[in-house]
Design a protein around this motif. Structure first.
Motif, PDB file in Angstrom:
ATOM      1  N   CYS A   1     -42.601  13.444  -2.675  1.00 15.68           N
ATOM      2  CA  CYS A   1     -41.481  12.916  -3.433  1.00 15.68           C
ATOM      3  C   CYS A   1     -41.724  11.435  -3.715  1.00 15.68           C
ATOM      4  CB  CYS A   1     -40.202  13.105  -2.630  1.00 15.68           C
ATOM      5  SG  CYS A   1     -38.760  12.335  -3.378  1.00 15.68           S
ATOM      6  N   ALA A   2     -41.791  11.072  -4.989  1.00 19.68           N
ATOM      7  CA  ALA A   2     -42.033   9.678  -5.366  1.00 19.68           C
ATOM      8  C   ALA A   2     -40.949   8.756  -4.820  1.00 19.68           C
ATOM      9  CB  ALA A   2     -42.127   9.551  -6.885  1.00 19.68           C
ATOM     10  N   LYS A   3     -39.731   9.243  -4.734  1.00 23.94           N
ATOM     11  CA  LYS A   3     -38.642   8.412  -4.202  1.00 23.94           C
ATOM     12  C   LYS A   3     -38.913   8.036  -2.749  1.00 23.94           C
ATOM     13  CE  LYS A   3     -33.813   8.270  -2.832  1.00 23.94           C
ATOM     14  NZ  LYS A   3     -34.099   7.384  -1.733  1.00 23.94           N
ATOM     15  N   HIS A   4     -39.342   8.993  -1.942  1.00 21.97           N
ATOM     16  CA  HIS A   4     -39.612   8.707  -0.537  1.00 21.97           C
ATOM     17  C   HIS A   4     -40.827   7.788  -0.378  1.00 21.97           C
ATOM     18  CE1 HIS A   4     -37.189  12.493   0.164  1.00 21.97           C
ATOM     19  NE2 HIS A   4     -36.506  11.521   0.729  1.00 21.97           N
TER      20      HIS A   4
ATOM     21  N   ALA B   1     -42.735   2.274   0.782  1.00 22.50           N
ATOM     22  CA  ALA B   1     -43.428   1.049   0.354  1.00 22.50           C
ATOM     23  C   ALA B   1     -42.467  -0.139   0.384  1.00 22.50           C
ATOM     24  CB  ALA B   1     -44.009   1.230  -1.045  1.00 22.50           C
ATOM     25  N   ARG B   2     -41.261   0.053  -0.105  1.00 25.61           N
ATOM     26  CA  ARG B   2     -40.268  -1.024  -0.113  1.00 25.61           C
ATOM     27  C   ARG B   2     -39.933  -1.447   1.327  1.00 25.61           C
ATOM     28  NH1 ARG B   2     -37.357  -2.710  -4.216  1.00 25.61           N
ATOM     29  NH2 ARG B   2     -37.522  -0.754  -5.363  1.00 25.61           N
ATOM     30  N   HIS B   3     -39.811  -0.476   2.212  1.00 24.77           N
ATOM     31  CA  HIS B   3     -39.514  -0.762   3.617  1.00 24.77           C
ATOM     32  C   HIS B   3     -40.644  -1.586   4.255  1.00 24.77           C
ATOM     33  CE1 HIS B   3     -37.657  -0.120   7.509  1.00 24.77           C
ATOM     34  NE2 HIS B   3     -38.823   0.277   7.977  1.00 24.77           N
ATOM     35  N   ILE B   4     -41.867  -1.230   3.979  1.00 18.88           N
ATOM     36  CA  ILE B   4     -43.011  -1.988   4.507  1.00 18.88           C
ATOM     37  C   ILE B   4     -42.967  -3.428   4.011  1.00 18.88           C
ATOM     38  CG2 ILE B   4     -45.537  -2.238   4.377  1.00 18.88           C
ATOM     39  CD1 ILE B   4     -45.625   0.885   4.366  1.00 18.88           C
ATOM     40  N   LEU B   5     -42.689  -3.613   2.728  1.00 23.24           N
ATOM     41  CA  LEU B   5     -42.618  -4.966   2.168  1.00 23.24           C
ATOM     42  C   LEU B   5     -41.478  -5.765   2.788  1.00 23.24           C
ATOM     43  CD1 LEU B   5     -43.348  -4.121  -1.569  1.00 23.24           C
ATOM     44  CD2 LEU B   5     -44.817  -5.428  -0.026  1.00 23.24           C
ATOM     45  N   GLN B   6     -40.344  -5.133   3.010  1.00 21.39           N
ATOM     46  CA  GLN B   6     -39.216  -5.826   3.645  1.00 21.39           C
ATOM     47  C   GLN B   6     -39.574  -6.224   5.075  1.00 21.39           C
ATOM     48  OE1 GLN B   6     -36.202  -2.825   2.988  1.00 21.39           O
ATOM     49  NE2 GLN B   6     -35.331  -3.959   1.266  1.00 21.39           N
ATOM     50  N   ASN B   7     -40.228  -5.331   5.805  1.00 19.96           N
ATOM     51  CA  ASN B   7     -40.630  -5.643   7.181  1.00 19.96           C
ATOM     52  C   ASN B   7     -41.649  -6.773   7.233  1.00 19.96           C
ATOM     53  OD1 ASN B   7     -38.916  -3.785   8.288  1.00 19.96           O
ATOM     54  ND2 ASN B   7     -40.494  -2.245   8.650  1.00 19.96           N
TER      55      ASN B   7
ATOM     56  N   ARG C   1     -41.578  -8.116  -4.039  1.00 21.06           N
ATOM     57  CA  ARG C   1     -41.360  -6.703  -3.686  1.00 21.06           C
ATOM     58  C   ARG C   1     -41.111  -5.883  -4.938  1.00 21.06           C
ATOM     59  NH1 ARG C   1     -37.430  -8.300   0.521  1.00 21.06           N
ATOM     60  NH2 ARG C   1     -35.838  -7.489  -0.868  1.00 21.06           N
ATOM     61  N   ASP C   2     -40.202  -6.370  -5.768  1.00 16.77           N
ATOM     62  CA  ASP C   2     -39.857  -5.642  -6.992  1.00 16.77           C
ATOM     63  C   ASP C   2     -41.054  -5.511  -7.926  1.00 16.77           C
ATOM     64  OD1 ASP C   2     -37.279  -5.409  -6.029  1.00 16.77           O
ATOM     65  OD2 ASP C   2     -36.452  -6.987  -7.314  1.00 16.77           O
ATOM     66  N   GLU C   3     -41.858  -6.563  -8.015  1.00 17.87           N
ATOM     67  CA  GLU C   3     -43.029  -6.527  -8.892  1.00 17.87           C
ATOM     68  C   GLU C   3     -44.043  -5.489  -8.412  1.00 17.87           C
ATOM     69  OE1 GLU C   3     -46.690  -9.484  -9.981  1.00 17.87           O
ATOM     70  OE2 GLU C   3     -44.683 -10.377  -9.962  1.00 17.87           O
ATOM     71  N   ILE C   4     -44.324  -5.472  -7.125  1.00 20.55           N
ATOM     72  CA  ILE C   4     -45.285  -4.507  -6.589  1.00 20.55           C
ATOM     73  C   ILE C   4     -44.759  -3.076  -6.723  1.00 20.55           C
ATOM     74  CG2 ILE C   4     -46.330  -3.657  -4.436  1.00 20.55           C
ATOM     75  CD1 ILE C   4     -47.843  -5.988  -5.647  1.00 20.55           C
ATOM     76  N   ILE C   5     -43.494  -2.877  -6.402  1.00 27.03           N
ATOM     77  CA  ILE C   5     -42.893  -1.543  -6.531  1.00 27.03           C
ATOM     78  C   ILE C   5     -42.966  -1.081  -7.983  1.00 27.03           C
ATOM     79  CG2 ILE C   5     -40.730  -0.236  -6.358  1.00 27.03           C
ATOM     80  CD1 ILE C   5     -42.144  -0.786  -3.640  1.00 27.03           C
ATOM     81  N   ASN C   6     -42.691  -1.978  -8.916  1.00 27.18           N
ATOM     82  CA  ASN C   6     -42.784  -1.641 -10.339  1.00 27.18           C
ATOM     83  C   ASN C   6     -44.224  -1.350 -10.748  1.00 27.18           C
ATOM     84  OD1 ASN C   6     -41.430  -1.363 -12.943  1.00 27.18           O
ATOM     85  ND2 ASN C   6     -42.668  -3.137 -13.519  1.00 27.18           N
ATOM     86  N   ASP C   7     -45.176  -2.114 -10.211  1.00 26.82           N
ATOM     87  CA  ASP C   7     -46.591  -1.877 -10.523  1.00 26.82           C
ATOM     88  C   ASP C   7     -47.038  -0.484 -10.083  1.00 26.82           C
ATOM     89  OD1 ASP C   7     -46.859  -4.416 -11.582  1.00 26.82           O
ATOM     90  OD2 ASP C   7     -47.878  -5.251  -9.823  1.00 26.82           O
ATOM     91  N   ILE C   8     -46.440   0.010  -9.018  1.00 24.47           N
ATOM     92  CA  ILE C   8     -46.829   1.330  -8.520  1.00 24.47           C
ATOM     93  C   ILE C   8     -45.968   2.436  -9.117  1.00 24.47           C
ATOM     94  CG2 ILE C   8     -47.075   2.783  -6.465  1.00 24.47           C
ATOM     95  CD1 ILE C   8     -47.481   0.136  -4.857  1.00 24.47           C
TER      96      ILE C   8
ATOM     97  N   PRO D   1     -54.828   7.682  -2.485  1.00 26.54           N
ATOM     98  CA  PRO D   1     -55.429   9.030  -2.500  1.00 26.54           C
ATOM     99  C   PRO D   1     -54.521  10.128  -3.026  1.00 26.54           C
ATOM    100  CG  PRO D   1     -55.794   7.949  -0.379  1.00 26.54           C
ATOM    101  CD  PRO D   1     -54.825   7.101  -1.149  1.00 26.54           C
ATOM    102  N   ILE D   2     -53.204   9.974  -2.882  1.00 24.92           N
ATOM    103  CA  ILE D   2     -52.318  11.050  -3.328  1.00 24.92           C
ATOM    104  C   ILE D   2     -51.813  10.811  -4.727  1.00 24.92           C
ATOM    105  CG2 ILE D   2     -51.638  11.796  -1.036  1.00 24.92           C
ATOM    106  CD1 ILE D   2     -49.065  10.204  -1.353  1.00 24.92           C
TER     107      ILE D   2
END
Length: 90
Positions: A17-20, A25-31, A39-46, A89-90
């Motif tokens: 699931c792309a949402k999960h 990924a967002r959780h890792i960046l926040q941590n 964070r928003d830029e990287i999430i958008n890039d992916i 990889p996925i």
């Protein structure tokens, strides 16, 4: 649960699931205390409309992966490792 499903229901397929993946990924960046703008830029890039998940072919996919990995070197080694070992990889 992911490891148990094939033994209990071998005829089922595991769908990602792309949402999960995005939430992880967002959780890792926040941590890693990455600022919201980065964070928003990287999430958008992916995961964005023109992001990695919408790559049309392997050449475009590899190019986007390289760009993301370069950004992640400076922003978050934790997400870079997750991206390299899990997302790419996925």
């Amino acid at each position: 649960m992911v490891n148990a499903i094939p033994s209990v229901m071998p005829e089922c397929s595991h769908v990602l699931c792309a949402k999960h993946l995005k939430d992880n990924a967002r959780h890792i960046l926040q941590n890693d205390a990455v600022i919201k703008q980065e964070r928003d830029e990287i999430i958008n890039d992916i995961f964005g409309q023109d992001g990695l998940i919408s790559a049309d072919d392997i050449i475009c996919y590899n190019d986007k992966c390289s760009t993301i990995e370069i950004k992640l070197r400076a922003i978050s080694t934790t997400l870079r490792d997750y991206f390299t070992t899990r997302l790419r990889p996925i």
